[in-house]
Design a protein around this motif. Sequence first.
Motif, PDB file in Angstrom:
ATOM      1  N   GLU A 147      57.516  44.856  29.983  1.00 54.24           N
ATOM      2  CA  GLU A 147      56.145  45.308  30.229  1.00 54.24           C
ATOM      3  C   GLU A 147      56.098  46.801  30.541  1.00 54.24           C
ATOM      4  OE1 GLU A 147      53.374  41.852  31.664  1.00 54.24           O
ATOM      5  OE2 GLU A 147      54.987  42.115  33.131  1.00 54.24           O
ATOM      6  N   LYS A 151      53.863  49.422  28.388  1.00 58.10           N
ATOM      7  CA  LYS A 151      52.893  50.305  29.047  1.00 58.10           C
ATOM      8  C   LYS A 151      53.158  51.765  28.705  1.00 58.10           C
ATOM      9  CE  LYS A 151      50.904  51.424  33.570  1.00 58.10           C
ATOM     10  NZ  LYS A 151      50.971  51.166  35.033  1.00 58.10           N
ATOM     11  N   GLN A 154      51.865  52.523  25.293  1.00 57.43           N
ATOM     12  CA  GLN A 154      50.411  52.634  25.265  1.00 57.43           C
ATOM     13  C   GLN A 154      49.940  53.952  25.859  1.00 57.43           C
ATOM     14  OE1 GLN A 154      49.551  49.084  27.515  1.00 57.43           O
ATOM     15  NE2 GLN A 154      49.428  47.771  25.692  1.00 57.43           N
ATOM     16  N   GLU A 155      50.556  54.375  26.946  1.00 55.22           N
ATOM     17  CA  GLU A 155      50.103  55.578  27.652  1.00 55.22           C
ATOM     18  C   GLU A 155      50.514  56.872  26.958  1.00 55.22           C
ATOM     19  OE1 GLU A 155      50.056  53.765  32.224  1.00 55.22           O
ATOM     20  OE2 GLU A 155      51.687  55.096  31.593  1.00 55.22           O
TER      21      GLU A 155
END
Length: 319
Positions: A147, A151, A154-155
């Motif tokens: 995860e 993340k 995505q960021e």
Amino acid sequence: MPAVDVILGTAGFGEHGRITTPALARDFLDTFTAAGHYVVDTAYVYPGGFQGESEAFLGILDVASRGIQIDTKVRSFENHAHTAESIKQSVEIQFKRLRVDKVRTLYLHCPDRCTPYSDTHRAMNDLYLAGKFERFGLSNFKASEVEIFVKMAQENGWIKPTVYQGIYNMFSRLNEQELFPVLHQHKINFFAFSPLAVGFFSNVRRGQEPPAGSRFDPNTRQGQRSRERYFKDSFFDAVERIDAVSQKYNVSNNSIALRWLKHHSQLADGDAIIIGASKIQQVKENLTSLSEGELPEEILNVINEIWDDIKNDAPAYAR
């Protein structure tokens, strides 16, 4: 029926492995591709203790020119192995061995918790942008760590992990509880290694010491690790129960294991099963089993009952 692929594991390729010459390795590849499969799995460290030999064999055989796709894993298992410079050096060495400019999947073989994951992920993204691989893979990471990488992707707009390689077989199912929900949520495929528990289902019985050189040889590092995972009273009890039902239906334990994994486990479309072998006949038998249909209900009931009894002894899915 899920569309589950089959990948040939080449951890045994190498002068110090089980497939000791490029000519013999070619025979394994010919058998595999003749069945319509074209992906091989290797790593910087294969075969264990003699890193690089597996990749070198694949390079000598020029597998890429045969339309065979390569999945490999960067140098890992050491503190600071996943710094940007270490990953870059690893890939340079590996691609030279493989005689390629690009691979299908490039994995982090296991976590390097001494290097910030952001540094590692940025380095992998740079390699992806440079055209060195198509898919970013993780292996032996915890669900919470997967995860973290999702993340960061995505960021930062970095490449997202889309493959996870992990242990999965009838006696190793802890990933179903914690890991698989995360993978499904983020559309990450799962590639299962050790579907036959390194031979435990077929080659080991209670009170019988495995032969020298086997995957359960206590004098080898791999043997010690395999015994730690599987030499438990509850597991020997479970194999004896599998023996009984396999004899009733005249099907081998290995066939039960492979057919369960393909048809009845939590594998889904786009997932894969990695098969390895030390003899070509084993490759043929495994491919035949994977081409066969679902298991009888009685066998499935036994497998599920066994899991309820052994789950507390099951090996961890991550390092």
